[in-house]
Design a protein around this motif. Structure first.
Motif, PDB file in Angstrom:
ATOM      1  N   LYS A 290     -20.529  28.382 -27.708  1.00  0.00           N
ATOM      2  CA  LYS A 290     -21.971  28.088 -27.703  1.00  0.00           C
ATOM      3  C   LYS A 290     -22.376  27.439 -29.020  1.00  0.00           C
ATOM      4  CE  LYS A 290     -22.775  32.111 -24.730  1.00  0.00           C
ATOM      5  NZ  LYS A 290     -23.368  33.479 -24.655  1.00  0.00           N
ATOM      6  N   TRP A 291     -21.831  27.954 -30.107  1.00  0.00           N
ATOM      7  CA  TRP A 291     -22.150  27.385 -31.418  1.00  0.00           C
ATOM      8  C   TRP A 291     -21.672  25.938 -31.518  1.00  0.00           C
ATOM      9  CZ3 TRP A 291     -18.685  25.810 -35.282  1.00  0.00           C
ATOM     10  CH2 TRP A 291     -19.275  25.492 -36.522  1.00  0.00           C
ATOM     11  N   MET A 292     -20.439  25.643 -31.069  1.00  0.00           N
ATOM     12  CA  MET A 292     -19.940  24.270 -31.111  1.00  0.00           C
ATOM     13  C   MET A 292     -20.765  23.351 -30.228  1.00  0.00           C
ATOM     14  SD  MET A 292     -15.754  24.340 -31.291  1.00  0.00           S
ATOM     15  CE  MET A 292     -15.535  25.163 -29.709  1.00  0.00           C
ATOM     16  N   THR A 293     -21.210  23.844 -29.080  1.00  0.00           N
ATOM     17  CA  THR A 293     -22.051  23.044 -28.190  1.00  0.00           C
ATOM     18  C   THR A 293     -23.345  22.652 -28.893  1.00  0.00           C
ATOM     19  OG1 THR A 293     -21.121  24.120 -26.226  1.00  0.00           O
ATOM     20  CG2 THR A 293     -23.265  23.043 -25.978  1.00  0.00           C
ATOM     21  N   MET A 294     -23.927  23.591 -29.627  1.00  0.00           N
ATOM     22  CA  MET A 294     -25.151  23.311 -30.385  1.00  0.00           C
ATOM     23  C   MET A 294     -24.894  22.278 -31.486  1.00  0.00           C
ATOM     24  SD  MET A 294     -26.730  24.179 -33.526  1.00  0.00           S
ATOM     25  CE  MET A 294     -26.063  25.745 -34.043  1.00  0.00           C
ATOM     26  N   VAL A 295     -23.783  22.431 -32.203  1.00  0.00           N
ATOM     27  CA  VAL A 295     -23.444  21.489 -33.265  1.00  0.00           C
ATOM     28  C   VAL A 295     -23.285  20.079 -32.702  1.00  0.00           C
ATOM     29  CG1 VAL A 295     -21.644  20.843 -34.929  1.00  0.00           C
ATOM     30  CG2 VAL A 295     -22.413  23.220 -34.790  1.00  0.00           C
ATOM     31  N   LEU A 296     -22.615  19.962 -31.565  1.00  0.00           N
ATOM     32  CA  LEU A 296     -22.367  18.655 -30.964  1.00  0.00           C
ATOM     33  C   LEU A 296     -23.624  18.018 -30.376  1.00  0.00           C
ATOM     34  CD1 LEU A 296     -18.900  19.357 -29.333  1.00  0.00           C
ATOM     35  CD2 LEU A 296     -19.394  17.495 -30.931  1.00  0.00           C
ATOM     36  N   ASP A 297     -24.648  18.829 -30.143  1.00  0.00           N
ATOM     37  CA  ASP A 297     -25.892  18.298 -29.560  1.00  0.00           C
ATOM     38  C   ASP A 297     -26.996  18.213 -30.611  1.00  0.00           C
ATOM     39  OD1 ASP A 297     -27.437  17.190 -27.571  1.00  0.00           O
ATOM     40  OD2 ASP A 297     -28.020  19.115 -26.689  1.00  0.00           O
ATOM     41  N   ASP A 298     -26.609  17.885 -31.852  1.00  0.00           N
ATOM     42  CA  ASP A 298     -27.594  17.674 -32.929  1.00  0.00           C
ATOM     43  C   ASP A 298     -28.527  18.851 -33.121  1.00  0.00           C
ATOM     44  OD1 ASP A 298     -26.579  15.126 -33.470  1.00  0.00           O
ATOM     45  OD2 ASP A 298     -27.885  14.200 -31.979  1.00  0.00           O
ATOM     46  N   GLY A 299     -27.981  20.056 -32.973  1.00  0.00           N
ATOM     47  CA  GLY A 299     -28.775  21.249 -33.233  1.00  0.00           C
ATOM     48  C   GLY A 299     -29.522  21.793 -32.035  1.00  0.00           C
ATOM     49  N   LYS A 300     -29.351  21.186 -30.865  1.00  0.00           N
ATOM     50  CA  LYS A 300     -30.031  21.670 -29.655  1.00  0.00           C
ATOM     51  C   LYS A 300     -29.072  22.501 -28.813  1.00  0.00           C
ATOM     52  CE  LYS A 300     -31.434  17.666 -28.005  1.00  0.00           C
ATOM     53  NZ  LYS A 300     -31.170  16.662 -29.051  1.00  0.00           N
ATOM     54  N   TYR A 301     -29.645  23.454 -28.068  1.00  0.00           N
ATOM     55  CA  TYR A 301     -28.855  24.246 -27.125  1.00  0.00           C
ATOM     56  C   TYR A 301     -29.717  24.529 -25.913  1.00  0.00           C
ATOM     57  CZ  TYR A 301     -25.772  27.829 -25.213  1.00  0.00           C
ATOM     58  OH  TYR A 301     -24.922  28.556 -24.388  1.00  0.00           O
ATOM     59  N   GLN A 302     -29.216  24.119 -24.759  1.00  0.00           N
ATOM     60  CA  GLN A 302     -29.934  24.279 -23.490  1.00  0.00           C
ATOM     61  C   GLN A 302     -31.360  23.731 -23.594  1.00  0.00           C
ATOM     62  OE1 GLN A 302     -29.491  28.458 -22.480  1.00  0.00           O
ATOM     63  NE2 GLN A 302     -27.420  28.136 -21.675  1.00  0.00           N
ATOM     64  N   GLY A 303     -31.455  22.562 -24.245  1.00  0.00           N
ATOM     65  CA  GLY A 303     -32.724  21.861 -24.338  1.00  0.00           C
ATOM     66  C   GLY A 303     -33.646  22.324 -25.435  1.00  0.00           C
ATOM     67  N   ARG A 304     -33.260  23.344 -26.174  1.00  0.00           N
ATOM     68  CA  ARG A 304     -34.115  23.890 -27.235  1.00  0.00           C
ATOM     69  C   ARG A 304     -33.526  23.525 -28.588  1.00  0.00           C
ATOM     70  NH1 ARG A 304     -34.784  30.315 -28.635  1.00  0.00           N
ATOM     71  NH2 ARG A 304     -36.179  30.071 -30.448  1.00  0.00           N
ATOM     72  N   GLN A 305     -34.367  23.060 -29.511  1.00  0.00           N
ATOM     73  CA  GLN A 305     -33.911  22.723 -30.854  1.00  0.00           C
ATOM     74  C   GLN A 305     -33.740  24.007 -31.655  1.00  0.00           C
ATOM     75  OE1 GLN A 305     -33.653  19.179 -31.559  1.00  0.00           O
ATOM     76  NE2 GLN A 305     -32.261  19.924 -33.159  1.00  0.00           N
TER      77      GLN A 305
END
Length: 531
Positions: A290-305
């Motif tokens: 989950k943390w890597m997914t957030m890093v790869l999405d410019d700090g977003k996770y499941q649409g939330r910054q």
């Protein structure tokens, strides 16, 4: 963390070696000397089928690595295009229990992978309460002082996270191992010599910890709570924590395994609370995905910054060049808790290793240009297994083949960091050794400003040395004349290390003693303060 192991994650070798890496499948041709290397251009397209094939080969890579190295257990997660596409566990949590299987929810101590996680905590608070990368550490830690008054007031969070503060390599680790807490270690950093600010990369767990503590203080929370509220909670990382007590409370946790005489065994525990921002995170690979997914999405996770994209980008931007020691290495640098290098494909690689001599070795490799990341956690002392599996995977994902025997490459870098230390390693007392003075000559309390008091006691026919707030005690063995030895223990002591203890003697007393193990930063001389 084991000295200098963190830097091995940025290995990008220009010289290719014969053979393929551990665990290559029959469908992957060997890469040998004379083969044409991957073209060094940035336009190699991402091939989803190639990534899928690399994922399919991961179980074989992991099993073969464990079999060949003896590392007890390993867990792996891969994320691609915003999804967790693979998680798996291999081996055991405790090699005394064959039934203690590792799975993707097994919690490991991740050692210095904590630094990148902590960087995202800072990025998550950037822009609030005066917190940003340029904030002076002194703005958050009252009376923060280093040897140079200018550095004391000007060294920033960014400087500490990129290891360019001027503090010596691994400053403060020796204080942690003898039992000082975080606050006292940060206070005692003032006694260490500095190189000029922002001129050299010198890896410091407690420099980074000082910066994280400053951020936490500005936020009005302890660091452990701040991490949970900023990163672990919002990402749903329910098994992750910066507290050692939380790791101990997990029923599904991997034990540390040190390597002694070629074998792994669960000999010691590692409470890293004092340096939690630098090395104290415990987590599962499911959480770290989950943390890597957030890093790869410019700090977003499941649409939330979750964290500031700008602050995160700064953390992943090269700040200080890392020395390679070899002209044929590709350039690499440190960011803020992230290492940055380039691959022959031209793609940027983000990575970091973590290691405890007492029994953990971890690595992640993130390839932003492919929206791809892998994390590998193990519960054995560092031998290169985690790094090799991660690097084998990124080779297969990019090129469909291995470009080097990565395990052999990482071994060459890691083995020297595991070597016994001390001038007397492998030596025996001379046959004509001079006799020691009466033991009461040496007994007494000695001290210096960095380590504090050191006590030598004479008990019958032996001497003991005690140091630190937990009264860590060692038996001394006579070597020659006024020189004794002891076997250090703890995270900063590689197996087989031997330390000299040399007394100066004037008349019937010893005014000072020099301890080799405590002299890495020239702080090993203690002056008698009491009989």
């Amino acid at each position: 963390m084991n000295r200098r192991v963190a830097a091995v994650a940025v290995l990008s070798v220009g010289v290719l070696v014969a053979g393929c890496g551990n665990g290559s499948s029959s469908s992957t041709p060997e890469f040998s000397v004379g083969s044409t290397p991957p073209p060094a251009v940035a336009s190699i397209p991402t091939d989803s089928a190639r990534i899928d094939d690399a994922v399919r080969q991961l179980p074989d890579l992991a099993r073969k690595m464990l079999q060949s190295t003896g590392v007890p257990g390993m867990a792996i997660a891969v994320v691609h295009d915003g999804k967790t596409v693979y998680t798996g566990g291999f081996g055991v949590k405790d090699n005394r229990r064959p039934d203690s299987s590792v799975d993707a929810d097994t919690v490991f101590q991740i050692a210095s992978l904590s630094k990148a996680v902590s960087a995202t905590v800072v990025a998550g608070r950037a822009g609030t309460q005066g917190i940003d990368w340029t904030m002076p550490v002194a703005a958050g830690v009252d009376s923060f002082t280093l040897a140079d008054p200018y550095v004391s007031t000007h060294v920033t969070v960014a400087d500490m996270f990129s290891h360019r503060s001027g503090l010596p390599d691994h400053a403060g680790d020796d204080l942690e191992v003898i039992g000082y807490d975080r606050a006292e270690i940060l206070r005692r950093l003032r006694y260490l010599p500095l190189v000029p600010l922002r001129t050299e990369e010198l890896y410091t767990n407690f420099g980074l910890t000082a910066a994280a503590q400053a951020v936490a203080n500005k936020a009005g929370k302890d660091w452990e709570t701040l991490s949970a509220e900023t990163i672990f909670g919002p990402l749903g990382m329910s098994s992750s924590s910066m507290r050692y007590a939380d790791y101990l409370s997990r029923t599904n946790r991997a034990l540390l395994h040190a390597k002694v005489d070629g074998k792994f065994a669960p000999l010691a525990q590692r409470d890293a609370d004092a340096q939690a921002p630098a090395g104290g995170v415990s987590a599962s690979v499911n959480d770290l995905a989950k943390w890597m997914t957030m890093v790869l999405d410019d700090g977003k996770y499941q649409g939330r910054q979750i964290v500031s994209s700008d602050a995160l980008l700064a953390a992943m931007t090269p700040q200080m060049a890392l020395p390679s020691g070899r002209a044929d290495f590709r350039p690499s640098a440190t960011g803020f808790g992230f290492n940055i290098s380039s691959d022959p494909s031209g793609r940027t690689m983000l990575n970091h290793s973590g290691a405890f001599t007492t029994g953990a070795a971890t690595n992640y490799q993130i390839v932003p240009g492919m929206n791809l990341g892998i994390v590998v956690l193990t519960n054995g002392a560092p031998v290169g297994a985690a790094e090799a599996v991660a690097k084998d995977f990124t080779d297969l994902a990019q090129y469909g083949r291995l470009t080097a025997d990565w395990f052999a490459q990482f071994q060459q870098l890691i083995d020297p960091t595991n070597a016994p230390e001390g001038e007397l390693v492998g030596k025996k007392p001379p046959a004509n050794a001079a006799a020691a003075k009466p033991l009461n000559t040496y007994a007494g309390t000695y001290a210096n400003q960095y380590f504090g008091p050191l006590t030598i006691k004479a008990d019958g026919t032996k001497l003991t040395l005690s140091i630190g707030p937990k009264n860590q005690t060692y038996d001394l063995s006579h070597f020659d004349g006024d020189t004794f030895t002891f076997i250090p223990r703890g995270e900063t002591a590689n197996p087989g290390t031997i330390s000299q203890v040399k007394f100066t003697v004037t008349g019937d007393t010893s005014p000072s003693v020099w301890v080799e193990f405590f002299d890495r930063n020239k702080q090993g001389t203690f002056t008698r303060s009491a009989p």
